[in-house]
Scaffold this motif. Sequence first.
Motif, PDB file in Angstrom:
ATOM      1  N   TYR A  90      23.192 -23.529 -57.223  1.00 33.53           N
ATOM      2  CA  TYR A  90      21.975 -22.728 -57.390  1.00 33.53           C
ATOM      3  C   TYR A  90      20.873 -23.150 -56.414  1.00 33.53           C
ATOM      4  CZ  TYR A  90      18.112 -20.353 -59.811  1.00 33.53           C
ATOM      5  OH  TYR A  90      17.028 -19.554 -60.121  1.00 33.53           O
ATOM      6  N   THR A  91      20.719 -24.443 -56.210  1.00 33.36           N
ATOM      7  CA  THR A  91      19.665 -24.935 -55.299  1.00 33.36           C
ATOM      8  C   THR A  91      19.901 -24.456 -53.877  1.00 33.36           C
ATOM      9  OG1 THR A  91      19.303 -26.909 -56.661  1.00 33.36           O
ATOM     10  CG2 THR A  91      18.553 -27.007 -54.377  1.00 33.36           C
ATOM     11  N   SER A  92      21.144 -24.572 -53.399  1.00 36.80           N
ATOM     12  CA  SER A  92      21.456 -24.131 -52.035  1.00 36.80           C
ATOM     13  C   SER A  92      21.327 -22.615 -51.906  1.00 36.80           C
ATOM     14  CB  SER A  92      22.870 -24.575 -51.646  1.00 36.80           C
ATOM     15  OG  SER A  92      22.936 -25.987 -51.560  1.00 36.80           O
ATOM     16  N   TYR A  93      21.669 -21.916 -52.959  1.00 38.60           N
ATOM     17  CA  TYR A  93      21.520 -20.459 -52.968  1.00 38.60           C
ATOM     18  C   TYR A  93      20.050 -20.066 -52.763  1.00 38.60           C
ATOM     19  CZ  TYR A  93      21.153 -15.799 -55.130  1.00 38.60           C
ATOM     20  OH  TYR A  93      20.864 -14.481 -55.397  1.00 38.60           O
ATOM     21  N   LEU A  94      19.172 -20.722 -53.486  1.00 40.42           N
ATOM     22  CA  LEU A  94      17.738 -20.432 -53.350  1.00 40.42           C
ATOM     23  C   LEU A  94      17.247 -20.730 -51.943  1.00 40.42           C
ATOM     24  CD1 LEU A  94      16.390 -21.879 -56.733  1.00 40.42           C
ATOM     25  CD2 LEU A  94      16.778 -19.479 -56.167  1.00 40.42           C
ATOM     26  N   LYS A  95      17.717 -21.836 -51.369  1.00 41.90           N
ATOM     27  CA  LYS A  95      17.307 -22.206 -50.006  1.00 41.90           C
ATOM     28  C   LYS A  95      17.814 -21.194 -48.986  1.00 41.90           C
ATOM     29  CE  LYS A  95      16.928 -27.220 -50.645  1.00 41.90           C
ATOM     30  NZ  LYS A  95      17.497 -28.552 -50.264  1.00 41.90           N
ATOM     31  N   LYS A  98      15.938 -18.104 -49.313  1.00 39.57           N
ATOM     32  CA  LYS A  98      14.490 -18.356 -49.164  1.00 39.57           C
ATOM     33  C   LYS A  98      13.701 -17.707 -50.297  1.00 39.57           C
ATOM     34  CE  LYS A  98      14.575 -18.892 -44.111  1.00 39.57           C
ATOM     35  NZ  LYS A  98      16.042 -18.908 -43.979  1.00 39.57           N
ATOM     36  N   ILE A  99      14.154 -17.960 -51.512  1.00 43.58           N
ATOM     37  CA  ILE A  99      13.459 -17.441 -52.687  1.00 43.58           C
ATOM     38  C   ILE A  99      13.166 -18.586 -53.649  1.00 43.58           C
ATOM     39  CG2 ILE A  99      14.402 -15.118 -52.534  1.00 43.58           C
ATOM     40  CD1 ILE A  99      16.516 -15.861 -54.544  1.00 43.58           C
ATOM     41  N   GLY A 100      12.193 -18.386 -54.488  1.00 45.84           N
ATOM     42  CA  GLY A 100      11.811 -19.410 -55.451  1.00 45.84           C
ATOM     43  C   GLY A 100      12.621 -19.321 -56.724  1.00 45.84           C
ATOM     44  N   GLU A 101      12.625 -20.405 -57.461  1.00 43.70           N
ATOM     45  CA  GLU A 101      13.344 -20.451 -58.724  1.00 43.70           C
ATOM     46  C   GLU A 101      12.627 -19.582 -59.743  1.00 43.70           C
ATOM     47  OE1 GLU A 101      15.167 -23.783 -61.817  1.00 43.70           O
ATOM     48  OE2 GLU A 101      14.142 -24.396 -59.977  1.00 43.70           O
ATOM     49  N   SER A 102      13.380 -18.703 -60.390  1.00 38.82           N
ATOM     50  CA  SER A 102      12.809 -17.803 -61.391  1.00 38.82           C
ATOM     51  C   SER A 102      13.933 -17.270 -62.269  1.00 38.82           C
ATOM     52  CB  SER A 102      12.081 -16.634 -60.729  1.00 38.82           C
ATOM     53  OG  SER A 102      13.014 -15.794 -60.052  1.00 38.82           O
ATOM     54  N   GLU A 103      13.563 -16.625 -63.349  1.00 41.62           N
ATOM     55  CA  GLU A 103      14.567 -16.047 -64.241  1.00 41.62           C
ATOM     56  C   GLU A 103      15.356 -14.948 -63.540  1.00 41.62           C
ATOM     57  OE1 GLU A 103      14.843 -13.744 -68.552  1.00 41.62           O
ATOM     58  OE2 GLU A 103      13.049 -14.898 -68.037  1.00 41.62           O
ATOM     59  N   SER A 104      14.663 -14.146 -62.749  1.00 39.49           N
ATOM     60  CA  SER A 104      15.346 -13.057 -62.049  1.00 39.49           C
ATOM     61  C   SER A 104      16.276 -13.604 -60.963  1.00 39.49           C
ATOM     62  CB  SER A 104      14.335 -12.090 -61.436  1.00 39.49           C
ATOM     63  OG  SER A 104      13.529 -12.733 -60.462  1.00 39.49           O
ATOM     64  N   ALA A 105      15.858 -14.697 -60.290  1.00 41.69           N
ATOM     65  CA  ALA A 105      16.705 -15.307 -59.263  1.00 41.69           C
ATOM     66  C   ALA A 105      17.969 -15.873 -59.893  1.00 41.69           C
ATOM     67  CB  ALA A 105      15.944 -16.399 -58.531  1.00 41.69           C
ATOM     68  N   LEU A 106      17.844 -16.480 -61.065  1.00 38.99           N
ATOM     69  CA  LEU A 106      19.010 -17.041 -61.753  1.00 38.99           C
ATOM     70  C   LEU A 106      19.968 -15.928 -62.174  1.00 38.99           C
ATOM     71  CD1 LEU A 106      20.436 -19.514 -62.867  1.00 38.99           C
ATOM     72  CD2 LEU A 106      19.075 -19.303 -64.963  1.00 38.99           C
ATOM     73  N   LYS A 107      19.440 -14.812 -62.623  1.00 35.99           N
ATOM     74  CA  LYS A 107      20.289 -13.681 -62.995  1.00 35.99           C
ATOM     75  C   LYS A 107      21.014 -13.122 -61.774  1.00 35.99           C
ATOM     76  CE  LYS A 107      17.767 -12.113 -67.105  1.00 35.99           C
ATOM     77  NZ  LYS A 107      16.951 -11.009 -67.689  1.00 35.99           N
ATOM     78  N   GLN A 108      20.301 -13.066 -60.662  1.00 36.81           N
ATOM     79  CA  GLN A 108      20.893 -12.581 -59.417  1.00 36.81           C
ATOM     80  C   GLN A 108      22.012 -13.512 -58.966  1.00 36.81           C
ATOM     81  OE1 GLN A 108      17.954 -12.069 -56.321  1.00 36.81           O
ATOM     82  NE2 GLN A 108      19.484 -11.788 -54.728  1.00 36.81           N
TER      83      GLN A 108
END
Length: 343
Positions: A90-95, A98-108
């Motif tokens: 998940y951390t590498s995915y966000l990097k 280039k998006i921040g950690e959020s509920e919608s990002a986790l669902k994506q």
Amino acid sequence: MRTALETFVNNISNPIDKFIYVLDGGQGTYLENSGINVNSQIWCSIPFTQPSFWNENEKSIERKIMEQMFKDFLSSGCSLVMTPTYQLNYTSYLKELKIGESESALKQYDSLLTDIGSFTKKQTESHANVLVIGSIGCYGSMILAEFTGNYGDNAAEIDYYKHYKPQLDNFLNSENIDILGFETVPNIHELRFLLSLDSSVLNKPFFIGLSTNEVQQLRDGTPLEEVAKLINDLKAENKLNENFKLIGCNCCSFVSSSKSIKVLNENLNFYIPLIAYPNSGEIYDTVTKEWHKPKNELLYAGNSNNWKMTVDKYTENNCKVIGGCCRTTPEDIKSIHEAINQK
């Protein structure tokens, strides 16, 4: 009637059973050789983040290559395939996005993992009894330390569960993932954490691939004899998860891998099947960023005679799953398959 997964577990759990399963090979190598740039935070998963990948009516070049990759490995004789998700934590995915950690990002993120699992499973449909392994990279894969094991002075206090949880939550609930593979674990503290997870957390069959060096240690310097003792002690205390099915090494030297497997087998005081899928033996030049074959042909996996000798060493030491990692190709998997079936 047993399912393919039940048959797999039964076969590998029986020390008398001679059936050996073949794992696929270097997915990243295949994709690179086919023209896909996987130099990213999430490595082989990068094609899946492109919206065009999911258009089945007008297949992208990346999708065609990925489908051909699975087809080539399966036709080479493997019966276990990995999801291309080793670095998709998940951390590498966000990097990468280039998006921040959020509920919608986790669902994506969760949705992407589901789609990859479904895509991988679909590639096996024309091959009976092929199982899908959910590939999960170690904590070190996130911080580029899987080949050093250097997690810092606070390695014992790292929240490893935070690293693993988003991927685990998906894979454990996915009907497309048969087995979990924790890959390239280089640090004893992380290994202790994984072995501490009981069946209430890990309720699917899983294996652990260790990242080992040339002198039969974890990359952090822990001797494999100590690794075996840790597993022996947990077994004696009845604290080993019943779903822990295999231990072994991956992404290590083609030559040293058989020595590491031998040390593990000789020091485990109960039967547990082993798994080995080494690199090709090629050497990576960190300056030119190129791979080079070793001058000594005996150190290179790329011929069937070398694979035959190594497969023999693996099977002599209770290996029930054999495959390839970085720089191995469908031809290598074919050589492994042929070596096993010549026995």
